[in-house]
Design an enzyme around this catalytic site. Structure first.
Site, PDB file in Angstrom:
ATOM      1  CG  ASP A 171      -2.048   0.982   1.166  1.00 14.65           C
ATOM      2  OD1 ASP A 171      -2.345   1.474   0.069  1.00 14.65           O
ATOM      3  OD2 ASP A 171      -2.639   1.268   2.228  1.00 14.65           O
ATOM      4  NE  ARG A 217     -11.805  12.539  -7.590  1.00 15.86           N
ATOM      5  CZ  ARG A 217     -12.746  12.038  -6.782  1.00 15.86           C
ATOM      6  NH1 ARG A 217     -13.979  11.858  -7.203  1.00 15.86           N
ATOM      7  NH2 ARG A 217     -12.452  11.726  -5.542  1.00 15.86           N
ATOM      8  CE  LYS A 218     -12.487   5.508 -12.662  1.00 15.28           C
ATOM      9  NZ  LYS A 218     -13.614   4.599 -12.949  1.00 15.28           N
TER      10      LYS A 218
HETATM   11  C1  LIG Z   1       5.003   9.977  -0.035  1.00 17.66           C
HETATM   12  C2  LIG Z   1       3.745   9.590   0.620  1.00 17.66           C
HETATM   13  C3  LIG Z   1       3.461   8.126   0.634  1.00 17.66           C
HETATM   14  C4  LIG Z   1       2.116   7.841   1.155  1.00 17.66           C
HETATM   15  C5  LIG Z   1       1.700   6.438   0.993  1.00 17.66           C
HETATM   16  C6  LIG Z   1       0.438   6.275   1.727  1.00 17.66           C
HETATM   17  C7  LIG Z   1      -0.273   5.037   1.319  1.00 17.66           C
HETATM   18  C8  LIG Z   1      -1.411   4.798   2.236  1.00 17.66           C
HETATM   19  C9  LIG Z   1      -2.686   5.025   1.512  1.00 17.66           C
HETATM   20  C10 LIG Z   1      -3.805   4.623   2.392  1.00 17.66           C
HETATM   21  O1  LIG Z   1      -3.730   3.670   3.092  1.00 17.66           O
HETATM   22  S1  LIG Z   1      -5.221   5.553   2.335  1.00 17.66           S
HETATM   23  C11 LIG Z   1      -6.202   4.821   3.640  1.00 17.66           C
HETATM   24  C12 LIG Z   1      -7.115   3.723   3.146  1.00 17.66           C
HETATM   25  N1  LIG Z   1      -8.125   4.254   2.251  1.00 17.66           N
HETATM   26  C13 LIG Z   1      -9.201   4.894   2.709  1.00 17.66           C
HETATM   27  O2  LIG Z   1      -9.390   5.088   3.881  1.00 17.66           O
HETATM   28  C14 LIG Z   1     -10.148   5.407   1.669  1.00 17.66           C
HETATM   29  C15 LIG Z   1     -11.605   5.322   2.148  1.00 17.66           C
HETATM   30  N2  LIG Z   1     -12.477   5.643   1.019  1.00 17.66           N
HETATM   31  C16 LIG Z   1     -12.760   6.943   0.695  1.00 17.66           C
HETATM   32  O3  LIG Z   1     -12.373   7.895   1.384  1.00 17.66           O
HETATM   33  C17 LIG Z   1     -13.522   7.159  -0.546  1.00 17.66           C
HETATM   34  O4  LIG Z   1     -14.303   6.032  -0.830  1.00 17.66           O
HETATM   35  C18 LIG Z   1     -12.591   7.459  -1.763  1.00 17.66           C
HETATM   36  C19 LIG Z   1     -11.810   8.735  -1.488  1.00 17.66           C
HETATM   37  C20 LIG Z   1     -11.642   6.307  -2.060  1.00 17.66           C
HETATM   38  C21 LIG Z   1     -13.455   7.676  -2.984  1.00 17.66           C
HETATM   39  O5  LIG Z   1     -14.504   8.551  -2.626  1.00 17.66           O
HETATM   40  P1  LIG Z   1     -14.919   9.744  -3.596  1.00 17.66           P
HETATM   41  O6  LIG Z   1     -16.241  10.238  -3.148  1.00 17.66           O
HETATM   42  O7  LIG Z   1     -13.806  10.719  -3.706  1.00 17.66           O
HETATM   43  O8  LIG Z   1     -15.026   9.005  -4.991  1.00 17.66           O
HETATM   44  P2  LIG Z   1     -16.330   8.790  -5.871  1.00 17.66           P
HETATM   45  O9  LIG Z   1     -17.331   7.968  -5.164  1.00 17.66           O
HETATM   46  O10 LIG Z   1     -16.753  10.135  -6.410  1.00 17.66           O
HETATM   47  O11 LIG Z   1     -15.754   7.902  -7.048  1.00 17.66           O
HETATM   48  C22 LIG Z   1     -14.824   8.438  -7.994  1.00 17.66           C
HETATM   49  C23 LIG Z   1     -14.590   7.347  -9.004  1.00 17.66           C
HETATM   50  O12 LIG Z   1     -13.817   6.297  -8.363  1.00 17.66           O
HETATM   51  C24 LIG Z   1     -14.550   5.070  -8.412  1.00 17.66           C
HETATM   52  N3  LIG Z   1     -14.349   4.383  -7.151  1.00 17.66           N
HETATM   53  C25 LIG Z   1     -14.354   4.932  -5.913  1.00 17.66           C
HETATM   54  N4  LIG Z   1     -14.122   3.993  -4.978  1.00 17.66           N
HETATM   55  C26 LIG Z   1     -13.989   2.837  -5.655  1.00 17.66           C
HETATM   56  C27 LIG Z   1     -13.728   1.501  -5.244  1.00 17.66           C
HETATM   57  N5  LIG Z   1     -13.559   1.180  -3.962  1.00 17.66           N
HETATM   58  N6  LIG Z   1     -13.618   0.561  -6.204  1.00 17.66           N
HETATM   59  C28 LIG Z   1     -13.759   0.880  -7.511  1.00 17.66           C
HETATM   60  N7  LIG Z   1     -13.997   2.136  -7.958  1.00 17.66           N
HETATM   61  C29 LIG Z   1     -14.109   3.086  -7.037  1.00 17.66           C
HETATM   62  C30 LIG Z   1     -16.003   5.496  -8.576  1.00 17.66           C
HETATM   63  O13 LIG Z   1     -16.756   4.466  -9.187  1.00 17.66           O
HETATM   64  C31 LIG Z   1     -15.855   6.684  -9.490  1.00 17.66           C
HETATM   65  O14 LIG Z   1     -15.626   6.242 -10.809  1.00 17.66           O
HETATM   66  P3  LIG Z   1     -16.242   7.055 -12.063  1.00 17.66           P
HETATM   67  O15 LIG Z   1     -15.589   8.420 -12.007  1.00 17.66           O
HETATM   68  O16 LIG Z   1     -15.805   6.250 -13.242  1.00 17.66           O
HETATM   69  O17 LIG Z   1     -17.709   7.078 -11.855  1.00 17.66           O
END
Ligand SMILES: CCCCCCCCCC(=O)SCCNC(=O)CCNC(=O)[C@H](O)C(C)(C)COP(=O)(O)OP(=O)(O)OC[C@H]1O[C@@H](n2cnc3c(N)ncnc32)[C@H](O)[C@@H]1OP(=O)(O)O
Length: 259
Positions: A171, A217-218
């Protein structure tokens, strides 16, 4: 160990060589969990673009550098990777105890001199006990390579790394790649991992990630975790990251299925 069980990996075919502190146990105030039936407001998104606290007198310590807990193998592979930074094709990303690994063009670290929240991979102070790692970013901004020594506190099955530790490594590697490609904050929406061979504790592994597709955004990414000789493929993964604006209001909570 585990060398015969993983798939042979393909050489990456790039110019980089093929490689496949302090006091422990700082107490942290753990909040008492609220009963699950009480609706809670959704927490704000993490603010990645946080300016360095000018008032803080403590210099943050870059932890993505050799320490006494690094094995000879880890040091050797690190030096090999470091040599690949001299022509600018790769660069090492600094890493701190608090705040995400440091990509100054995307985010700036917070400085936290005391106990409190910690970067998950930096939550073990004893050198060599947890994740010892350094991430390198390719000049394209679409590939990352993470060198990691898997410490004994990451145990799952006896003598081997916990699957969650490998997932964390993946991740972080793909996440860094996604942030670099997006040039803004992005969050893991999906992570799929195939565990192909157990990773022995103490092993030095290399996680290679790249952006496969970037649509709006993906950001779709892939990742492979190998030993340093590229003989054993420990895990391979795909991930979807979604770009998020730091100052956006959080998305509305997903509806929970009725039981
Ligand atoms: C140098 C720095 C290094 C840092 C590394 C760090 C790595 C660590 C990263 C993490 O661990 S992050 C923590 C774990 N993840 C989370 O807590 C995220 C929780 N989920 C959310 O906050 C939201 O669901 C998310 C921001 C992912 C998406 O919400 P949004 O409201 O911004 O997206 P939206 O529902 O508008 O969907 C945008 C597009 O993405 C798609 N999408 C969103 N979630 C999806 C999903 N789970 N699976 C498939 N597609 C997905 C959605 O269908 C859509 O596609 P289309 O534009 O084609 O219609």
């Amino acid at each position: 160990m585990g060398g015969g069980r993983g798939r042979r990996s393909n050489p990456a075919g790039d110019s980089i060589p093929q490689l496949c502190h302090r006091t422990p146990g700082v107490p942290i105030d753990v909040p008492v969990p609220t009963p699950p039936h009480v609706p809670q407001p959704r927490p704000p998104r993490p603010h990645c673009c946080v300016s360095l606290q000018a008032s803080c007198s403590v210099s943050p310590q870059d932890l993505a550098v050799p320490n006494a807990g690094w094995s000879a193998a880890m040091c050797e592979q690190y030096q090999r990777l470091l040599r690949c930074t001299t022509n600018g094709s790769w660069r090492r990303i600094p890493s701190y105890r608090r705040g995400l690994d440091h990509l100054p063009e995307v985010l700036q670290m917070t400085v936290d001199p005391g106990p409190g929240p910690r970067l998950f991979l930096r939550n073990v102070d004893a050198e060599g006990a947890g994740f010892e790692y350094a991430i390198f970013l390719h000049a394209s901004g679409r590939r990352t390579r993470c060198l990691c020594q898997v410490g004994p506190y990451l145990e799952g099955h006896q003598g081997f790394a916990h699957g969650g530790a490998i997932a964390t490594l993946v991740d972080t590697t793909v996440g860094t790649c996604a942030l670099a490609a997006a040039k803004m904050s992005a969050m893991t929406a999906k992570l799929s991992i195939s565990y192909l061979a157990p990773v022995p504790l103490g092993a030095v592994v290399v996680a290679d990630s790249r952006v496969e597709q970037h649509e709006g955004r993906k950001i779709f990414l892939s990742c492979q975790v190998c030993d340093t000789q590229r003989d054993t493929l420990y895990a391979e993964a795909t991930a979807l990251f979604i770009q998020v604006e730091d100052n956006n209001s959080p998305p509305s909570p997903a509806a929970c299925p009725q039981r």
